[in-house]
Design a protein around this motif. Structure first.
Motif, PDB file in Angstrom:
ATOM      1  N   GLY A   1      50.006  56.113  30.142  1.00  0.00           N
ATOM      2  CA  GLY A   1      50.444  57.249  31.237  1.00  0.00           C
ATOM      3  C   GLY A   1      50.421  56.917  32.473  1.00  0.00           C
ATOM      4  N   ILE A   2      50.101  55.586  33.043  1.00  0.00           N
ATOM      5  CA  ILE A   2      49.733  55.165  34.318  1.00  0.00           C
ATOM      6  C   ILE A   2      50.542  53.963  34.907  1.00  0.00           C
ATOM      7  N   ASP A   3      50.790  53.791  36.022  1.00  0.00           N
ATOM      8  CA  ASP A   3      51.822  52.720  36.481  1.00  0.00           C
ATOM      9  C   ASP A   3      50.902  51.563  36.858  1.00  0.00           C
ATOM     10  N   LYS A   4      51.749  50.446  36.507  1.00  0.00           N
ATOM     11  CA  LYS A   4      50.963  49.114  36.942  1.00  0.00           C
ATOM     12  C   LYS A   4      50.354  48.955  38.235  1.00  0.00           C
ATOM     13  N   ASN A   5      51.292  49.566  39.181  1.00  0.00           N
ATOM     14  CA  ASN A   5      50.762  49.434  40.599  1.00  0.00           C
ATOM     15  C   ASN A   5      49.542  50.074  40.962  1.00  0.00           C
ATOM     16  N   TYR A   6      49.200  51.320  40.253  1.00  0.00           N
ATOM     17  CA  TYR A   6      47.994  51.921  40.589  1.00  0.00           C
ATOM     18  C   TYR A   6      46.856  51.281  39.632  1.00  0.00           C
ATOM     19  N   LEU A   7      47.308  50.854  38.554  1.00  0.00           N
ATOM     20  CA  LEU A   7      46.060  50.191  37.875  1.00  0.00           C
ATOM     21  C   LEU A   7      45.664  48.757  38.746  1.00  0.00           C
ATOM     22  N   ARG A   8      46.639  48.260  39.301  1.00  0.00           N
ATOM     23  CA  ARG A   8      45.845  47.194  40.166  1.00  0.00           C
ATOM     24  C   ARG A   8      45.210  47.558  41.007  1.00  0.00           C
ATOM     25  N   SER A   9      45.624  48.526  41.959  1.00  0.00           N
ATOM     26  CA  SER A   9      44.672  49.007  42.877  1.00  0.00           C
ATOM     27  C   SER A   9      43.182  49.517  42.614  1.00  0.00           C
ATOM     28  N   TRP A  10      43.328  50.258  41.489  1.00  0.00           N
ATOM     29  CA  TRP A  10      42.146  50.890  41.027  1.00  0.00           C
ATOM     30  C   TRP A  10      41.436  49.929  40.444  1.00  0.00           C
ATOM     31  N   LEU A  11      41.706  48.767  39.637  1.00  0.00           N
ATOM     32  CA  LEU A  11      40.743  47.442  39.460  1.00  0.00           C
ATOM     33  C   LEU A  11      40.092  46.967  40.811  1.00  0.00           C
ATOM     34  N   ARG A  12      40.884  47.012  41.665  1.00  0.00           N
ATOM     35  CA  ARG A  12      40.291  46.386  43.115  1.00  0.00           C
ATOM     36  C   ARG A  12      39.157  47.183  43.555  1.00  0.00           C
ATOM     37  N   TRP A  13      39.394  48.425  43.472  1.00  0.00           N
ATOM     38  CA  TRP A  13      38.588  49.476  43.771  1.00  0.00           C
ATOM     39  C   TRP A  13      37.334  49.489  43.014  1.00  0.00           C
ATOM     40  N   MET A  14      37.477  49.284  41.647  1.00  0.00           N
ATOM     41  CA  MET A  14      36.459  49.053  40.641  1.00  0.00           C
ATOM     42  C   MET A  14      35.269  47.945  40.921  1.00  0.00           C
ATOM     43  N   GLU A  15      36.162  46.821  41.217  1.00  0.00           N
ATOM     44  CA  GLU A  15      35.548  45.610  41.566  1.00  0.00           C
ATOM     45  C   GLU A  15      34.731  45.776  42.726  1.00  0.00           C
ATOM     46  N   LYS A  16      34.996  46.373  43.993  1.00  0.00           N
ATOM     47  CA  LYS A  16      34.201  46.342  44.862  1.00  0.00           C
ATOM     48  C   LYS A  16      33.579  47.812  45.418  1.00  0.00           C
ATOM     49  N   ASP A  17      34.102  48.806  44.911  1.00  0.00           N
ATOM     50  CA  ASP A  17      33.482  50.007  45.285  1.00  0.00           C
ATOM     51  C   ASP A  17      33.025  50.852  43.987  1.00  0.00           C
ATOM     52  N   GLY A  18      33.723  51.017  43.128  1.00  0.00           N
ATOM     53  CA  GLY A  18      33.467  52.003  41.945  1.00  0.00           C
ATOM     54  C   GLY A  18      33.008  53.121  42.370  1.00  0.00           C
ATOM     55  N   LEU A  19      31.924  53.681  41.779  1.00  0.00           N
ATOM     56  CA  LEU A  19      31.600  55.053  42.165  1.00  0.00           C
ATOM     57  C   LEU A  19      30.381  55.177  42.951  1.00  0.00           C
ATOM     58  N   ASP A  20      30.738  55.019  44.297  1.00  0.00           N
ATOM     59  CA  ASP A  20      29.737  54.671  45.392  1.00  0.00           C
ATOM     60  C   ASP A  20      29.059  53.340  45.067  1.00  0.00           C
ATOM     61  N   GLY A  21      29.545  52.455  44.334  1.00  0.00           N
ATOM     62  CA  GLY A  21      28.904  51.043  44.088  1.00  0.00           C
ATOM     63  C   GLY A  21      28.005  51.214  42.609  1.00  0.00           C
ATOM     64  N   LYS A  22      28.055  52.663  42.225  1.00  0.00           N
ATOM     65  CA  LYS A  22      27.179  52.636  41.285  1.00  0.00           C
ATOM     66  C   LYS A  22      27.549  51.862  39.855  1.00  0.00           C
ATOM     67  N   TRP A  23      28.999  52.073  39.436  1.00  0.00           N
ATOM     68  CA  TRP A  23      29.310  51.257  38.261  1.00  0.00           C
ATOM     69  C   TRP A  23      30.276  50.480  38.369  1.00  0.00           C
ATOM     70  N   ASN A  24      30.486  49.821  39.754  1.00  0.00           N
ATOM     71  CA  ASN A  24      31.392  48.586  40.060  1.00  0.00           C
ATOM     72  C   ASN A  24      31.186  47.319  39.055  1.00  0.00           C
ATOM     73  N   ILE A  25      32.136  46.626  39.105  1.00  0.00           N
ATOM     74  CA  ILE A  25      32.090  45.426  38.250  1.00  0.00           C
ATOM     75  C   ILE A  25      32.613  44.185  38.938  1.00  0.00           C
ATOM     76  N   PRO A  26      31.781  43.494  39.842  1.00  0.00           N
ATOM     77  CA  PRO A  26      32.195  42.216  40.659  1.00  0.00           C
ATOM     78  C   PRO A  26      32.995  41.327  39.733  1.00  0.00           C
ATOM     79  N   ALA A  27      32.765  41.098  38.613  1.00  0.00           N
ATOM     80  CA  ALA A  27      33.467  40.270  37.813  1.00  0.00           C
ATOM     81  C   ALA A  27      34.773  40.342  37.517  1.00  0.00           C
ATOM     82  N   LEU A  28      35.529  41.771  37.998  1.00  0.00           N
ATOM     83  CA  LEU A  28      37.030  41.982  37.943  1.00  0.00           C
ATOM     84  C   LEU A  28      37.443  41.190  39.054  1.00  0.00           C
ATOM     85  N   SER A  29      36.720  40.338  40.065  1.00  0.00           N
ATOM     86  CA  SER A  29      37.465  39.485  41.000  1.00  0.00           C
ATOM     87  C   SER A  29      38.273  38.422  40.392  1.00  0.00           C
ATOM     88  N   PHE A  30      37.924  37.816  38.976  1.00  0.00           N
ATOM     89  CA  PHE A  30      38.675  36.831  38.334  1.00  0.00           C
ATOM     90  C   PHE A  30      39.952  37.594  37.681  1.00  0.00           C
TER      91      PHE A  30
END
Length: 663
Positions: free
Chosen positions: A517-546
């Motif tokens: 139910g979600i488009d690829k363009n948004y998923l890619r931007s969301w993964l970048r957000w989860m890599e660096k920011d997450g929920l105020d850095g609380k649950w972010n995953i730096p390994a997503l950089s790969f």
């Protein structure tokens, strides 16, 4: 002073799960009584569940709901509650709410405006009640012992409970221009209850807030909005979000997306303030005479003045940015889908690309958020059937049991995707397997080449060679799912669904498709957000950089072909734009061409022409694929699910005339 403590409950119900639904309602009533609540609003159709679909046609659904209603009555001493259920009257089915005061059913209000657009299908089962009509419902005499009577008023009712006037707007009733609140106001209503089943969608909370606050202000009333919570029946996710307002002021709002079964939010109404607002409005108070007033002499208990903490009335703690809304909604949806289907975790074919990595990230959030909300022991207790979790003492240990991932390379896979998949699995604590499927690929290749007596080549058999690599991955991940008693998750996204850029029985394999139910363009931007920011850095995953360093690729052609998804299709942002225009907004190919050209003035018109043509041809050609997708979550008004949102013929003219006329 006229002070009354009121409450709204959000409930995680399940269609036709009578014991679960009853226990959640009972917990809400118990909690409300412990907090000295005098009036409690429960969500729409909370006895039966909202998503019963064609089971609403079954007389058993009404009978079981009435049985539970009778079972609740002894628990309603010294309190007023509203509870929703389906009722038959004169051979028609209505979506109703019963108002109970001190163990007595005062009557049933029937919904006037039915939700029949988008994901909702209420007019298929229910009949809308005509405004101003009042009747008498006659139940079987056998209900007298449990319900206290077999005949009750039903329809457009206003309840006068010892001088406190209570009326209803049932969910969709408040979303329309001619909302019932106006008639209630003209008849001197004090409190409006809104039992709702309002599914989650991006930015929808703002709309709810407007009609709650405006209703309370315009009508000079206390307003209680109560919503369902969680993944009730499979596709729709309910975010809760109880709101309580008085004369245009928000007194309380609950934090949304709770993992709990039941949550009660409270506030105190000073009805003198509401009544003063009505006196000062200087508006004609000529009422709708057909609204019948049902009287009760039950004296609703008053309360003493009390101060609300800032968090109770804070709008910000329930209003999230889109990235967090997405994470919280899908995490809750996955959790409820897993436990309600009694699945022992999830299996994901983790390619190292954006789609499968997004799903793994969402499962990581599911565990993190669930443990934060329920506590480690509470999280495990709610998954009590999943016995292997009982000895887990950390979130990573839980993830190791809940999430199994498999990287499945062929000869065309590379180290970049392997490292991305392995790093992400290790970062979240998932079980990780490297399952080489190249021998299976070669086996099918040799079998077919022998049968047709020729060699398959990339020049002649490109799609065939790509698809078989995707398909040979399905049996092994299905095996892992069967071994674990787990649920296999399909990794296809909405952009792929729109143009059929997916291999049936390959990457579409699974019992649930959480990101369809979600488009690829948004998923890619969301993964970048989860890599660096997450929920105020609380649950972010730096390994997503790969993952984020790569260009999306199916990785099915030989490495020297430099295959990428966008080269096969078009830029993902353009694909999203065309899909929105063509499918959501129903624009013709020519109109889409004009809009896209205007938004991309530096792109050659011939290129835009090719994009438009490719989209419409692929859209029409691949409806059969969308019909076969596993269930997906509803997240916004661009859903492509043909079963609940976007219906399109499997066989069509394929826009041939329109595309030939493109200029």
């Amino acid at each position: 002073m006229n002070l009354y403590k009121v409450g709204g409950a959000e409930l995680n119900q399940t269609p036709l799960d009578w014991n679960n639904n009853f226990q959640n309602i009972l917990q809400a009533i118990t909690t409300a009584k412990e907090e000295n609540v005098s009036i409690l609003c429960l969500p729409e159709l909370c006895l039966s569940g909202y998503g019963c679909e064609d089971a609403f046609y079954s007389p058993n659904t009404e009978q079981q709901s009435l049985k539970l209603l009778g079972d609740l009555l002894p628990h309603t001493k010294d309190i007023v509650i509203s509870v929703g259920l389906p009722l038959r009257h004169k051979n028609k089915l209505y979506n109703t709410v019963a108002l109970i005061a001190d163990q007595k059913i005062l009557g049933f209000v029937a919904k006037k405006h039915l939700a029949g657009n988008g994901i909702h299908y209420e007019p298929r089962w229910f009949t809308p009640w005509e405004g101003g009509e009042v009747s008498e419902i006659k139940l079987d005499k056998s209900y007298e012992n449990t319900l206290g009577a077999s005949t009750f008023p039903i329809g457009d009712l206003l309840f006068d409970v010892n001088g406190i006037r209570i009326g209803f707007e049932i969910c969709e009733d408040a979303w329309v221009a001619n909302r019932p609140g106006r008639s209630l106001y003209q008849n001197g209503v004090d409190i409006i209850l809104n039992p709702s089943a309002s599914h989650f969608a991006f930015d929808k909370l703002d709309v709810r807030k407007r009609f709650v606050l405006e209703g309370s202000r315009a009508y000079g009333v206390g307003y209680i909005y109560a919503n369902l919570l969680g993944n009730e029946s499979g596709r729709a996710i309910y975010d809760g979000g109880v709101m309580i307002a008085l004369s245009g002021n928000l007194l309380a709002i609950s934090k949304r997306f709770s993992f709990k079964n039941c949550k009660v939010t409270t506030a105190t109404f000073d009805l003198d303030i509401a009544r003063l607002a009505q006196i000062q409005s200087h508006t004609s108070n000529t009422g709708t005479s057909n609204i019948e007033v049902i009287n009760s002499n039950f004296a609703i208990p008053q309360t003493v003045p009390e101060k609300h903490s800032p968090s109770e009335a804070s709008w910000e703690h329930s209003k999230y940015i889109k990235e967090e809304e997405f994470g919280r909604a899908v995490a809750l949806g996955l959790f409820d889908y897993m436990r309600k289907s009694y699945s022992k975790g999830f299996v994901v074919s983790l390619s190292g690309g954006a789609d499968s990595s997004a799903i793994v990230t969402l499962i990581h959030l599911m565990i993190e958020m669930g443990v934060e909300d329920l506590g480690l022991e509470g999280f495990k207790e709610k998954l009590g059937y999943f016995s292997s979790l009982k000895d887990c003492n950390s979130i990573k240990e839980i993830c190791n049991k809940v999430l199994t991932t498999a990287y499945q390379p062929t000869e065309n896979s590379g180290d970049v995707t392997f490292n991305a998949a392995k790093s992400l699995a290790e970062a979240v604590g998932a079980t990780f397997y490297n399952v080489n499927v190249n021998p299976m690929f070669k086996g099918y290749l040799n079998a077919i080449e022998t049968a047709i007596e020729r060699e398959l080549t990339w020049e002649q058999d490109d799609i065939t060679l790509q698809n078989i690599q995707a398909r040979v991955r399905a049996p092994s991940v299905w095996m892992l799912a069967n071994i674990n008693g787990a649920l296999l998750l399909s990794t296809s996204n909405r952009s792929e669904a729109a143009v059929g850029y997916a291999t049936m029985d390959g990457d579409t394999s699974g019992g649930l498709s959480p990101i369809a139910g979600i488009d690829k363009n948004y998923l890619r931007s969301w993964l970048r957000w989860m890599e660096k920011d997450g929920l105020d850095g609380k649950w972010n995953i730096p390994a997503l950089s790969f993952v984020n360093e790569q260009q999306p690729t199916a990785e099915l052609r030989p490495a020297d072909s430099k295959q990428t998804d966008e080269a096969d299709l078009m830029p993902y942002d353009v694909l999203e734009e065309i899909e929105k225009l063509a499918i959501r907004d129903k624009k013709s190919p020519q109109e889409c061409l004009l809009f896209v050209q205007a938004n991309h003035p530096d792109t050659p018109r011939e290129t835009v022409h090719q994009w438009i043509t490719k989209f419409f041809r692929l859209w029409s050609r691949n409806q059969w694929k969308r019909e076969r997708y596993a269930p997906s979550f509803h997240l916004d008004d661009k859903n492509l699910d043909p079963k609940t949102w976007c219906r399109f013929p499997i066989l069509s003219g394929g826009f041939a005339s329109e595309l030939s006329d493109l200029k």
